[in-house]
Write a protein that holds these residues in place. Structure first.
Motif, PDB file in Angstrom:
ATOM      1  N   VAL A 108       0.998  -1.251   0.060  1.00 31.43           N
ATOM      2  CA  VAL A 108      -0.114  -0.018   0.074  1.00 31.43           C
ATOM      3  C   VAL A 108       0.725   1.276  -0.252  1.00 31.43           C
ATOM      4  N   ASN A 109       0.252   2.481  -0.052  1.00 32.97           N
ATOM      5  CA  ASN A 109       1.097   3.718  -0.009  1.00 32.97           C
ATOM      6  C   ASN A 109       2.092   3.756  -1.142  1.00 32.97           C
ATOM      7  N   ASN A 110       1.527   3.304  -2.314  1.00 34.65           N
ATOM      8  CA  ASN A 110       2.529   3.422  -3.309  1.00 34.65           C
ATOM      9  C   ASN A 110       4.045   2.442  -3.172  1.00 34.65           C
ATOM     10  N   GLY A 111       3.589   1.370  -2.503  1.00 36.74           N
ATOM     11  CA  GLY A 111       4.601   0.238  -2.515  1.00 36.74           C
ATOM     12  C   GLY A 111       5.476   0.639  -1.344  1.00 36.74           C
ATOM     13  N   ARG A 112       5.276   1.440  -0.439  1.00 37.93           N
ATOM     14  CA  ARG A 112       6.264   1.952   0.315  1.00 37.93           C
ATOM     15  C   ARG A 112       5.823   1.177   1.947  1.00 37.93           C
ATOM     16  N   TYR A 113       4.919   0.557   1.932  1.00 41.78           N
ATOM     17  CA  TYR A 113       4.343  -0.388   2.958  1.00 41.78           C
ATOM     18  C   TYR A 113       3.687  -1.655   2.968  1.00 41.78           C
ATOM     19  N   VAL A 114       3.888  -2.476   3.780  1.00 43.31           N
ATOM     20  CA  VAL A 114       3.173  -3.824   3.556  1.00 43.31           C
ATOM     21  C   VAL A 114       2.098  -3.626   4.730  1.00 43.31           C
ATOM     22  N   LYS A 115       1.255  -3.941   4.052  1.00 43.22           N
ATOM     23  CA  LYS A 115      -0.201  -3.731   4.905  1.00 43.22           C
ATOM     24  C   LYS A 115      -0.342  -5.541   5.717  1.00 43.22           C
ATOM     25  N   ILE A 116      -0.297  -5.570   6.564  1.00 45.79           N
ATOM     26  CA  ILE A 116      -0.456  -7.139   7.343  1.00 45.79           C
ATOM     27  C   ILE A 116      -1.972  -6.931   8.087  1.00 45.79           C
ATOM     28  N   GLN A 117      -2.632  -7.749   7.460  1.00 42.79           N
ATOM     29  CA  GLN A 117      -4.117  -7.746   8.015  1.00 42.79           C
ATOM     30  C   GLN A 117      -4.494  -9.219   8.257  1.00 42.79           C
ATOM     31  N   TYR A 118      -5.213  -9.536   9.333  1.00 49.28           N
ATOM     32  CA  TYR A 118      -6.063 -10.604   9.766  1.00 49.28           C
ATOM     33  C   TYR A 118      -7.347 -10.316   9.914  1.00 49.28           C
ATOM     34  N   VAL A 119      -8.222 -11.362   9.269  1.00 48.55           N
ATOM     35  CA  VAL A 119      -9.659 -11.559   9.392  1.00 48.55           C
ATOM     36  C   VAL A 119      -9.991 -12.485  10.053  1.00 48.55           C
ATOM     37  N   VAL A 120     -10.559 -12.598  11.365  1.00 47.23           N
ATOM     38  CA  VAL A 120     -10.913 -13.423  12.545  1.00 47.23           C
ATOM     39  C   VAL A 120     -12.409 -13.801  12.178  1.00 47.23           C
ATOM     40  N   ARG A 121     -12.988 -15.051  12.027  1.00 51.88           N
ATOM     41  CA  ARG A 121     -14.176 -15.341  12.171  1.00 51.88           C
ATOM     42  C   ARG A 121     -14.512 -16.280  13.206  1.00 51.88           C
ATOM     43  N   ASN A 122     -15.613 -15.972  13.775  1.00 49.28           N
ATOM     44  CA  ASN A 122     -16.323 -16.886  14.865  1.00 49.28           C
ATOM     45  C   ASN A 122     -17.459 -17.681  14.313  1.00 49.28           C
ATOM     46  N   LEU A 123     -17.010 -18.957  14.217  1.00 48.41           N
ATOM     47  CA  LEU A 123     -17.883 -19.820  13.374  1.00 48.41           C
ATOM     48  C   LEU A 123     -18.560 -20.770  14.471  1.00 48.41           C
ATOM     49  N   SER A 124     -18.280 -20.357  15.805  1.00 46.90           N
ATOM     50  CA  SER A 124     -19.214 -21.139  17.006  1.00 46.90           C
ATOM     51  C   SER A 124     -20.509 -20.210  17.160  1.00 46.90           C
ATOM     52  N   GLU A 125     -21.294 -20.927  17.910  1.00 50.22           N
ATOM     53  CA  GLU A 125     -22.836 -20.380  18.370  1.00 50.22           C
ATOM     54  C   GLU A 125     -22.503 -19.477  19.758  1.00 50.22           C
ATOM     55  N   ASN A 126     -21.557 -19.444  20.161  1.00 52.61           N
ATOM     56  CA  ASN A 126     -21.195 -18.408  21.238  1.00 52.61           C
ATOM     57  C   ASN A 126     -20.060 -17.401  21.186  1.00 52.61           C
ATOM     58  N   PRO A 127     -19.964 -16.355  21.803  1.00 49.26           N
ATOM     59  CA  PRO A 127     -19.366 -15.274  21.732  1.00 49.26           C
ATOM     60  C   PRO A 127     -17.835 -15.872  21.946  1.00 49.26           C
ATOM     61  N   GLN A 128     -16.806 -15.294  21.288  1.00 44.65           N
ATOM     62  CA  GLN A 128     -15.340 -15.621  21.597  1.00 44.65           C
ATOM     63  C   GLN A 128     -14.459 -14.586  22.003  1.00 44.65           C
ATOM     64  N   THR A 129     -13.484 -14.782  22.995  1.00 41.01           N
ATOM     65  CA  THR A 129     -12.623 -13.761  23.378  1.00 41.01           C
ATOM     66  C   THR A 129     -11.539 -14.090  22.818  1.00 41.01           C
ATOM     67  N   VAL A 130     -10.956 -13.015  21.770  1.00 39.36           N
ATOM     68  CA  VAL A 130      -9.793 -13.616  20.951  1.00 39.36           C
ATOM     69  C   VAL A 130      -8.688 -12.483  21.205  1.00 39.36           C
ATOM     70  N   SER A 131      -7.521 -13.035  21.193  1.00 34.92           N
ATOM     71  CA  SER A 131      -6.245 -12.212  20.994  1.00 34.92           C
ATOM     72  C   SER A 131      -5.485 -12.684  20.152  1.00 34.92           C
ATOM     73  N   LEU A 132      -4.683 -11.883  19.366  1.00 34.56           N
ATOM     74  CA  LEU A 132      -3.977 -12.166  18.228  1.00 34.56           C
ATOM     75  C   LEU A 132      -2.733 -11.192  18.121  1.00 34.56           C
ATOM     76  N   GLY A 133      -1.600 -11.666  18.103  1.00 38.83           N
ATOM     77  CA  GLY A 133      -0.342 -11.186  17.843  1.00 38.83           C
ATOM     78  C   GLY A 133       0.670 -11.722  17.174  1.00 38.83           C
ATOM     79  N   SER A 134       1.624 -10.915  16.689  1.00 36.18           N
ATOM     80  CA  SER A 134       3.025 -11.329  15.919  1.00 36.18           C
ATOM     81  C   SER A 134       4.214 -10.955  16.674  1.00 36.18           C
TER      82      SER A 134
END
Length: 525
Positions: A108-134
């Motif tokens: 992105v930004n004319n190739g000057r940056y890498v955008k690191i994106q995650y999409v997290v989906r809850n496939l269960s029938e209950n709320p989920q408490t999610v933490s994600l880190g690199s």
């Protein structure tokens, strides 16, 4: 000794990998899991979740020790999962297939940056408490003790090789970024346990460095998803530019599709670099270049264009500056309300012209124009339909499409009075429409006179023609009389056909009387 051997092997691997990237078309090596610009390159589907390099002075510089890349951890309701071999753009399931993760890296930004994106989906029938880190073991170029410094506003940090190579992590207050809850840097062996820890020191120097960033304890409802993004780029950035938008102060207000709207402000830059740029983006769309400074940044006036295909309703416009080194300012947001606009045409139905109303916002009422005029007619209001059955109420009826509003007219009616000039009285004829003719059922009578027709004037110079003359106002007609002994021929304009027979009978009587008078004269002789 073990780490020294490991780093030696990693260095050899890094050199080989870098040479391969330089000599080979990247898309041929990594297919859909990598991309390269003049500034940055990334690859995915590796043992760690991704890796990033940057181009400094024509050389590709690594950001992680041994080019091993960045590891990523997922916590779902307290259970930890290590994310490996994530194909770019492909969902992978964890937590007994109850949580889906899609990793998307892009330039992105004319190739000057890498955008690191995650999409997290809850496939269960209950709320989920999610933490994600690199996390990663940092190595910038050949410097395994890469210094790390927080930005002044704590929106992220930059990592250097102590010389010309510098990488910037943007974790907050920028377009395309989901504000992280924590970021950390410290001695490399603490990177994994510190993935979800916020650093407190403004810098790290003199040690074998590591880094991490995370989003913590985010609640995802059943069936819902959450998108998380950060940016990493290359450039000699010690302090990002800042932008202030002075107009509009809070909102663009109502805007229309395809319209252009001005925004003003100023940009300041610590380095006063030339060719700084101003971008805007609508919602999560691609940034649009709005302004470029020829010299050092300062005041600006730019224009935001509303896409013609955008939906109606409220949208967010994000505005930010980027200097020539690729440093991104904190973003400024303004909302806008996209509306439809329509034209209203007043159809006067033969009356005087009424100006149309153009570009009326949907849902608004239209102001009542001055009443039109039409000779011989009385204006009776405006209607929604050509059949004139549904009145338009200007105070409450709203415009939701291009609209025609129709004028209704009532024909004016008049009376015709008859001045019989000594003849028998005739009742007026009433309710004659403007421009209409009329007829009479009988002619007047007067003893000793022959009716000589109806006239428009008392001087009997303008005969009223019941076939062609029309009524355009209240009118008086005047009866003309001829003495029975008169030889003058009167025009036949009585207005009826019933008096023709008496006239014929009178003529026959006169002829018979004349015949007998002549016969008697000759008989006497």
């Amino acid at each position: 000794m073990k780490k020294i051997i490991g780093k030696f092997i990693g260095t050899i691997f890094s050199v080989c990998l870098t040479l391969t990237l330089l000599l080979t078309n990247v898309t041929e090596v990594f297919a859909a899991d990598n991309e390269q610009s003049s500034y940055m390159q990334y690859w995915t589907n590796i043992e760690g979740s991704f890796n990033i390099q940057g181009n400094v002075d024509g050389q590709w510089i690594q950001t992680t020790y041994g080019n091993y890349g960045y590891g990523t951890r997922l916590l779902v309701d307290g259970t930890s999962y290590e994310l490996n071999y994530l194909q770019n753009g492909a969902e992978k399931l964890y937590n007994n297939d109850m949580t889906g993760i899609t990793q998307n890296l892009s330039l992105v930004n004319n190739g000057r940056y890498v955008k690191i994106q995650y999409v997290v989906r809850n496939l269960s029938e209950n709320p989920q408490t999610v933490s994600l880190g690199s996390y990663s073991d940092v190595k910038i170029g050949g410097n395994d003790y890469a210094p790390i410094y927080s930005f002044d506003d704590w929106s992220g940090f930059y990592m250097t090789d102590g010389n010309s190579a510098q990488f910037n992590f943007i974790g907050k207050n920028a377009y395309g970024v989901t504000d992280v809850d924590t970021y950390w840097y410290g001695v490399y062996w603490d990177n994994y346990p510190s993935t979800f820890t916020q650093v407190s020191s403004p810098s790290l120097t003199g040690t074998d460095s590591g880094m991490a960033f995370s989003w913590k304890d985010r609640i995802i409802a059943p069936g819902e998803s959450m998108t998380l993004s950060v940016l990493m780029g290359v450039g000699n950035v010690n302090k990002a530019p800042s932008i202030a938008v002075t107009a509009p102060e809070t909102s663009f207000g109502d805007v229309v599709k395809g319209g252009g709207y001005e925004f003003n402000g100023a940009v300041s830059d610590y380095e006063n670099s030339v060719n700084s740029r101003i971008y805007y983006a609508i919602d999560e769309g691609e940034p649009v270049l709005a302004y470029t400074f020829d010299d050092a940044p300062g005041a600006f006036s730019a224009e935001m264009l509303v896409p013609s295909e955008i939906s109606t309703g409220t949208h967010t416009v994000t505005i930010y500056a980027q200097d020539s080194d690729g440093a991104i300012s904190s973003s400024v947001s303004r909302d806008m309300n996209v509306i439809e606009i329509y034209d209203v045409t007043f159809v006067s139905n033969g009356g005087s012209a009424v100006d149309s109303v153009t570009d009326l916002p949907s849902g608004n009422t239209v102001s009542k124009p001055e009443d039109p005029t039409k000779t011989g007619y009385t204006f009776a209001g405006w209607y929604k339909d050509a059949e004139l059955t549904l009145p338009w109420t200007f105070g409450t009826d709203t415009v939701t499409a291009d609209t025609n509003i129709y004028a209704k007219w009532i024909q004016q009616t008049f009376s015709v009075n008859f001045n019989t000039n000594g003849g028998n009285t005739l009742e007026p004829v009433q309710g004659i429409g403007y421009g209409s003719t009329f007829s009479l059922s009988a002619a007047p009578a007067r003893t000793g006179y022959q009716f000589g027709g109806w006239y428009k004037d008392t001087a009997f110079t303008q005969v009223w023609n019941f076939t062609t003359d029309t009524v355009s106002s209240d009118t008086t007609l005047y009866a003309r009389w001829l003495p029975l002994a008169s030889s003058e021929t009167a025009p036949v304009n009585t207005g009826d056909t019933a008096n023709i027979i008496p006239c014929i009978l009178m003529l026959l009587v006169a002829l018979i009387a004349g015949f007998y008078s002549v016969r008697r004269i000759f008989s006497i002789r």
